[in-house]
Design an enzyme around this catalytic site. Structure first.
Site, PDB file in Angstrom:
ATOM      1  N   GLY A  32      90.538  98.980  32.582  1.00 39.76           N
ATOM      2  CA  GLY A  32      91.034  99.664  31.396  1.00 39.76           C
ATOM      3  C   GLY A  32      92.540  99.724  31.315  1.00 39.76           C
ATOM      4  N   CYS A  33      93.032 100.673  30.508  1.00 34.83           N
ATOM      5  CA  CYS A  33      94.452 100.728  30.159  1.00 34.83           C
ATOM      6  C   CYS A  33      95.358 101.010  31.353  1.00 34.83           C
ATOM      7  CB  CYS A  33      94.682 101.795  29.080  1.00 34.83           C
ATOM      8  SG  CYS A  33      93.878 101.432  27.501  1.00 34.83           S
ATOM      9  N   ASN A  34      94.848 101.662  32.378  1.00 33.55           N
ATOM     10  CA  ASN A  34      95.676 101.966  33.539  1.00 33.55           C
ATOM     11  C   ASN A  34      95.887 100.759  34.440  1.00 33.55           C
ATOM     12  OD1 ASN A  34      92.712 103.052  34.011  1.00 33.55           O
ATOM     13  ND2 ASN A  34      93.396 102.227  35.959  1.00 33.55           N
TER      14      ASN A  34
END
Length: 367
Positions: free
Chosen positions: A141-143
């Site tokens: 994901g975004c992390n």
């Protein structure tokens, strides 16, 4: 863990790329024929003006063609390879380095699945050396951009003088569901397509390896990466998901409305731990490079860390011009900071990404 001495890895270049087509929020509402005032409000009050997307072909009546999960996976592969290659080429051009100088490649993506992954395909397409080490980080994901940077800086630290590269490739237009609900509309109003690459080198010290002259040297003004701090919030593990939607027959994002408050409640502790390892305080940080996760998430981070809109200017600019670019968004902000020319030797900076888990990732920089 934070390091203050030894052979520190340094970010020596960065490059970004987006698909050629971009759309305002108003244009997207028109293309998809969205008239529901609630959904229109979500799009038009997102602090996003324009996003780069790879939209499906249009049917004879002018409406976008419905894409199957297979269509989306093919778009993930084809568009992802193009923008990933362009981001790497821009990164290497800035460094005046050739592709065959890259000794390690880490690719990140959360918008599709390929086997072999982007790393193998890019090694072939770019002409990287066959002995290049590689890693694919998929589905975090975004992390995940900072998780990848941690892997790349770790590799560089044990291979001084050798060039390591990470690239985030997110074709968010290959990971959507359009069913007219508020849940999917929030997702569809937010994400954009883009790729971002960063080159990392740890300086080679004196010794046989350094004197052999087998590896080129790299110069630049980029910062050293001193260390990282992470925080996962298991109680919010369901807050951000990408899983199978039985009704639509494809994968679908889910974003809990409470995400900004979850992130805000834990961001201060994470940053304090990152800085405390080297005796720094938030007032010692000159530059903040934060994931453009959305208007409410950015506001939650800003308020809980006591930052100004000026501190967040690059994050807000990336959100406005590109939307949420998932794992590569923080490098778009970092590129803007680099090109701004305001950093000075001795400045410290903090990078931050947030994503599923729920997770907060941070990195400490020093120029």
């Amino acid at each position: 863990m934070t390091r203050t001495s030894g052979s520190l890895p340094r970010i020596v270049s960065v490059g970004t790329a987006v698909p050629p087509a971009s759309y305002t929020q108003e244009e997207l509402l028109s293309v998809f024929g969205i008239t529901d005032p609630r959904i229109r409000s979500v799009f038009l009050n997102s602090a996003i003006e324009r996003r780069h997307l790879t939209l499906p072909p249009r049917d004879p009546d002018g409406t976008p063609r419905t894409e199957t999960q297979g269509d989306l996976l093919r778009k993930h592969s084809s568009s992802g390879l193009v923008i990933g290659r362009e981001a790497i080429e821009a990164c290497l051009k800035r460094l005046d380095a050739d592709p065959d100088e890259v000794a390690f490649l880490c690719c990140v993506s959360s918008t599709g699945l390929l086997t072999p992954g982007f790393s193998a395909l890019l090694i072939r397409d770019l002409g990287l050396r066959p002995s290049c080490g590689r890693l694919d980080v998929v589905g975090m994901g975004c992390n995940a951009g900072l998780n990848a940077l941690a892997a790349v800086t770790g590799w560089a630290s044990t291979h001084p003088g050798r060039l390591a590269l990470m690239v985030s490739i997110e074709v968010c237009s290959a990971a959507y569901v359009f069913d007219g609900t508020m849940r999917t509309s929030v997702v569809n109003s937010l994400f954009g397509d883009g790729a971002a690459a960063a080159a990392v080198v740890a300086e080679a010290g004196p010794g046989p390896a350094a004197s052999a002259g087998s590896e080129p040297s790299y110069s630049g003004e980029g910062p050293a990466v001193l260390g990282y701090a992470s925080r996962i919030i298991p109680d919010a593990i369901e807050a951000m998901r990408y899983d199978w939607d039985e009704d639509q027959g494809r994968f679908s994002f889910f974003l809990d409305p409470e995400i900004p408050y979850v992130v805000g409640a834990h961001v201060e502790e994470t940053v304090s731990r990152l800085l405390g390892d080297v005796g720094l305080h938030r007032s010692d940080i000159a530059h903040w490079v934060i994931h453009s996760g959305g208007k409410k998430v950015i506001d939650a981070v800003r308020v809980n860390l006591g930052l100004t809109r000026h501190d967040m200017r690059h994050t807000l600019s990336v959100l406005r011009d590109y939307g949420n670019l998932s794992s590569g968004a923080f490098l778009f902000s970092f590129r803007q900071l680099w090109e701004e020319g305001t950093v000075r030797p001795g400045d410290h900076g903090v990078m931050m990404t947030m994503g599923p888990g729920s997770t907060i990732e941070t990195a400490l920089l020093r120029w």
